[in-house]
Motif scaffolding. Structure first.
Motif, PDB file in Angstrom:
ATOM      1  N   TYR B  28      46.088  40.183  35.140  1.00 21.91           N
ATOM      2  CA  TYR B  28      44.739  39.856  35.633  1.00 21.91           C
ATOM      3  C   TYR B  28      44.840  39.811  37.157  1.00 21.91           C
ATOM      4  CZ  TYR B  28      40.580  36.805  36.213  1.00 21.91           C
ATOM      5  OH  TYR B  28      39.381  36.253  36.579  1.00 21.91           O
ATOM      6  N   ALA B  29      44.340  40.853  37.808  1.00 24.02           N
ATOM      7  CA  ALA B  29      44.551  40.976  39.260  1.00 24.02           C
ATOM      8  C   ALA B  29      43.231  40.965  40.020  1.00 24.02           C
ATOM      9  CB  ALA B  29      45.297  42.271  39.544  1.00 24.02           C
ATOM     10  N   ALA B  30      43.349  40.724  41.305  1.00 25.06           N
ATOM     11  CA  ALA B  30      42.146  40.681  42.148  1.00 25.06           C
ATOM     12  C   ALA B  30      42.327  41.535  43.395  1.00 25.06           C
ATOM     13  CB  ALA B  30      41.848  39.246  42.549  1.00 25.06           C
ATOM     14  N   LEU B  31      41.214  42.115  43.821  1.00 19.00           N
ATOM     15  CA  LEU B  31      41.157  42.842  45.091  1.00 19.00           C
ATOM     16  C   LEU B  31      40.401  41.931  46.050  1.00 19.00           C
ATOM     17  CD1 LEU B  31      39.854  46.430  44.290  1.00 19.00           C
ATOM     18  CD2 LEU B  31      41.869  45.923  45.659  1.00 19.00           C
ATOM     19  N   VAL B  32      41.030  41.546  47.130  1.00 22.10           N
ATOM     20  CA  VAL B  32      40.370  40.614  48.050  1.00 22.10           C
ATOM     21  C   VAL B  32      40.235  41.268  49.426  1.00 22.10           C
ATOM     22  CG1 VAL B  32      40.570  38.395  49.249  1.00 22.10           C
ATOM     23  CG2 VAL B  32      41.135  38.548  46.829  1.00 22.10           C
ATOM     24  N   LEU B 146      35.601  44.339  37.534  1.00 24.16           N
ATOM     25  CA  LEU B 146      34.481  43.430  37.810  1.00 24.16           C
ATOM     26  C   LEU B 146      34.318  43.282  39.316  1.00 24.16           C
ATOM     27  CD1 LEU B 146      36.455  41.901  35.366  1.00 24.16           C
ATOM     28  CD2 LEU B 146      34.201  40.947  34.972  1.00 24.16           C
ATOM     29  N   ASP B 147      33.123  43.670  39.805  1.00 28.74           N
ATOM     30  CA  ASP B 147      32.852  43.635  41.234  1.00 28.74           C
ATOM     31  C   ASP B 147      32.184  42.301  41.594  1.00 28.74           C
ATOM     32  OD1 ASP B 147      32.500  44.320  43.844  1.00 28.74           O
ATOM     33  OD2 ASP B 147      30.939  45.822  43.488  1.00 28.74           O
ATOM     34  N   GLU B 148      32.920  41.463  42.293  1.00 24.59           N
ATOM     35  CA  GLU B 148      32.447  40.119  42.673  1.00 24.59           C
ATOM     36  C   GLU B 148      31.738  39.425  41.508  1.00 24.59           C
ATOM     37  OE1 GLU B 148      30.327  40.295  46.392  1.00 24.59           O
ATOM     38  OE2 GLU B 148      31.695  41.831  47.112  1.00 24.59           O
ATOM     39  N   PRO B 149      32.448  39.229  40.409  1.00 26.46           N
ATOM     40  CA  PRO B 149      31.786  38.730  39.196  1.00 26.46           C
ATOM     41  C   PRO B 149      31.358  37.272  39.266  1.00 26.46           C
ATOM     42  CG  PRO B 149      34.157  38.827  38.850  1.00 26.46           C
ATOM     43  CD  PRO B 149      33.896  39.436  40.189  1.00 26.46           C
ATOM     44  N   CYS B 175      44.221  46.006  31.537  1.00 27.11           N
ATOM     45  CA  CYS B 175      44.341  45.797  32.987  1.00 27.11           C
ATOM     46  C   CYS B 175      42.990  45.302  33.500  1.00 27.11           C
ATOM     47  CB  CYS B 175      44.668  47.114  33.688  1.00 27.11           C
ATOM     48  SG  CYS B 175      46.217  47.830  33.171  1.00 27.11           S
ATOM     49  N   THR B 176      42.988  44.144  34.102  1.00 31.41           N
ATOM     50  CA  THR B 176      41.730  43.611  34.651  1.00 31.41           C
ATOM     51  C   THR B 176      41.840  43.505  36.169  1.00 31.41           C
ATOM     52  OG1 THR B 176      41.249  42.397  32.630  1.00 31.41           O
ATOM     53  CG2 THR B 176      40.135  41.645  34.609  1.00 31.41           C
ATOM     54  N   LEU B 177      40.862  44.081  36.840  1.00 29.90           N
ATOM     55  CA  LEU B 177      40.851  44.068  38.305  1.00 29.90           C
ATOM     56  C   LEU B 177      39.488  43.584  38.783  1.00 29.90           C
ATOM     57  CD1 LEU B 177      42.501  44.850  40.861  1.00 29.90           C
ATOM     58  CD2 LEU B 177      41.454  47.115  40.718  1.00 29.90           C
ATOM     59  N   ILE B 178      39.469  42.389  39.376  1.00 27.42           N
ATOM     60  CA  ILE B 178      38.199  41.865  39.891  1.00 27.42           C
ATOM     61  C   ILE B 178      38.226  41.950  41.422  1.00 27.42           C
ATOM     62  CG2 ILE B 178      37.995  40.277  37.923  1.00 27.42           C
ATOM     63  CD1 ILE B 178      38.562  37.989  39.891  1.00 27.42           C
ATOM     64  N   SER B 179      37.059  41.925  42.027  1.00 23.59           N
ATOM     65  CA  SER B 179      37.035  41.925  43.495  1.00 23.59           C
ATOM     66  C   SER B 179      36.369  40.640  43.981  1.00 23.59           C
ATOM     67  CB  SER B 179      36.287  43.151  44.020  1.00 23.59           C
ATOM     68  OG  SER B 179      34.924  43.045  43.721  1.00 23.59           O
ATOM     69  N   ALA B 180      36.799  40.202  45.147  1.00 25.06           N
ATOM     70  CA  ALA B 180      36.250  38.966  45.734  1.00 25.06           C
ATOM     71  C   ALA B 180      36.410  39.020  47.249  1.00 25.06           C
ATOM     72  CB  ALA B 180      36.976  37.753  45.167  1.00 25.06           C
ATOM     73  N   HIS B 181      35.597  38.204  47.929  1.00 22.69           N
ATOM     74  CA  HIS B 181      35.704  38.170  49.399  1.00 22.69           C
ATOM     75  C   HIS B 181      36.906  37.368  49.865  1.00 22.69           C
ATOM     76  CE1 HIS B 181      31.292  39.218  49.351  1.00 22.69           C
ATOM     77  NE2 HIS B 181      31.888  40.167  50.032  1.00 22.69           N
TER      78      HIS B 181
END
Lengths: 263, 205
Positions: B28-32, B146-149, B175-181
């Motif tokens: 479970y990863a994030a793009l920041v 998920l874009d800024e979910p 594979c889960t990739l979410i984005s956040a500020h």
């Protein structure tokens, strides 16, 4: 009068008056000259029936062929110049004089054209197929333009979202695009229908009188019928039928506005 | 494993990449990154909404970079509402659903029962987001984007949904990739990829 009223209000009022006065004058005078009785005139009713059925069939064909075409233009299905070229092609009949459109269709289906041979001698001249084709030719550009604008306003995220859920294009088109554009389809259909109803130039060439038994045995399309009355029996005879046609157009306009307000 | 090899994309004057990214299944990863850093562009490339100018997008050793979106098994949740307005919430969920039992479980888990007969316009932004996440999960994707979910969610819902996403990712080995500020918006992610001006760096937490 302040500056804003002078620049905006006055021209708008003036324009409305210019457009409204002839309509009101005609309605009043045609009412005084038997407009209502024209709705009991069998031959005029048959003309109306011919025009309405031709316009309806043509407008339904606009929905079937025009909706996917408008979608492909709005979403850039054809890349680059091809898209621009197709858009120009699909909307160009709007700029062609309608008498010219009538002659073009007539010649295309005449014995001197190769199409005539392919269609095994099928003729459109003075037939229900001819009047419908003429209506389709002049109204489909309006339908495509109107639908293209609506599709461009339609949120593409909904389609992308459905794609990412594994939905096929057919499923997205039938379950998401078409249901959400239902009002736009009805509105564009009515625009195409109204345009067909008012067509005169091309049908004068292609289907001045329609012989398609058993329904239509030498029946004039409604605008031709009005013109004939005017030419053969004078202004006042043409006026009552013209008033009836105008009344139908006004009813259509009211329906169109009603649909727009529901959006 | 989801793997991006030297993927780049030019959008006007903005250049994303070349991006190299590896994401194991079950992670479970994030793009920041800040606005305009390229988070959404990168997710769009993985989903197939846009196509890379160069590089490869692989999943389990297969090149998915040339596949259409509907064949990638990469469900996407937009940062803005994207529920189908002509359908009720129940119909929205059914549209994506591949498993009736999973749908009923998710309806209970996310407390969606009272919303089922409503249209998307009747939901709050937070409720709509939860439904969108549920809908994406019900499509049983291999990749979940998920874009800024969490933006419209309150702290409680954010924690619950994030916890569920982590658990679901591990259990289904997707594979889960979410984005956040910023990292402060994240809860329980396994990896954070920092992205700035179209360039990607990785750090773990």
């Amino acid at each position: 009068m302040n500056q804003k009223n002078f620049i905006l209000g006055l021209p708008t009022l003036l324009l409305s008056t210019i457009l409204l006065v002839p309509i009101v004058v005609m309605l009043v005078i045609s009412l005084e000259n038997g407009m209502i009785s024209s709705f009991f005139d069998k031959s005029f009713l048959l003309s109306l029936f011919l025009t309405i059925s031709g316009a309806t069939v043509a407008s339904l064909a606009c929905i079937i062929l025009g909706t996917p075409a408008a979608y492909s233009l709005a979403r850039g299905y054809f890349k680059g110049r091809m898209n621009t070229l197709l858009e120009a092609l699909l909307t160009s009949p709007m700029t062609i004089p309608h008498v010219v459109a009538g002659i073009a269709l007539l010649i295309t289906f005449s014995p001197i054209s190769p199409i005539h041979g392919i269609l095994n001698g099928f003729t459109i001249y003075q037939s229900f197929a001819g009047i419908t084709l003429a209506y389709f030719f002049v109204s489909v550009p309006i339908y495509v333009s109107s639908m293209k604008e609506s599709i461009e306003r339609f949120d593409v995220k909904l389609e992308l979202s459905a794609q990412s859920l594994g939905a096929s294009f057919g499923r997205i088109f039938s379950r998401i695009v078409v249901p959400n554009l239902r009002t736009a389809i009805v509105e564009s259909f009515l625009l195409a229908w109204a345009r067909s109803m008012s067509e005169f130039g091309s049908i004068l060439i292609l289907a001045y009188v329609v012989f398609s038994p058993p329904l239509f045995n030498y029946v004039y399309p409604a605008p031709v019928y009005v013109w004939n009355q005017y030419e053969t029996s004078g202004l006042f005879s043409g006026l009552k039928y013209a008033g009836a046609l105008l009344l139908i157009s006004i009813v259509m306009l009211i329906i169109l506005e009603g649909i727009k307000r529901r959006r | 494993m989801l793997e991006l090899k030297k993927v780049s994309k030019a959008l006007g004057s903005f250049l994303l990449g070349p991006v190299d990214l590896k994401l194991e299944r079950g992670i479970y990863a994030a793009l920041v990154g800040p606005n305009g850093a390229g988070k959404t562009t990168l997710q769009y490339l993985i989903a197939g909404f846009i196509h890379q100018d160069s590089g490869e997008i692989m999943f389990e050793g297969h090149d998915i970079g040339s596949l259409p979106t509907d064949k990638r098994s990469a469900a996407f949740v937009f940062s803005e509402p994207a529920l189908f307005p002509n359908m009720t919430i129940e119909e929205n969920l059914s549209f994506a659903c591949r498993n009736e039992k999973a749908r009923d479980e998710l309806i209970n888990l996310f407390s969606l029962k009272s919303m089922l007969r409503k249209k998307s316009s009747q939901l709050s932004a937070g409720e709509a987001r939860i439904v969108e996440i549920a809908r994406a999960i019900l499509s049983e994707p291999s990749i979940l984007l998920l874009d800024e979910p969490f933006a419209p969610l309150d702290a409680k819902n954010r924690k619950e949904i994030s916890g569920y996403l982590k658990e679901y990712t591990e259990k289904r080995r997707i594979c889960t990739l979410i984005s956040a500020h910023s990292e402060s918006e994240l809860d329980g992610v396994d990896y954070v990829f920092h992205i700035t001006n179209g360039k990607l760096q990785r750090s773990s937490i």
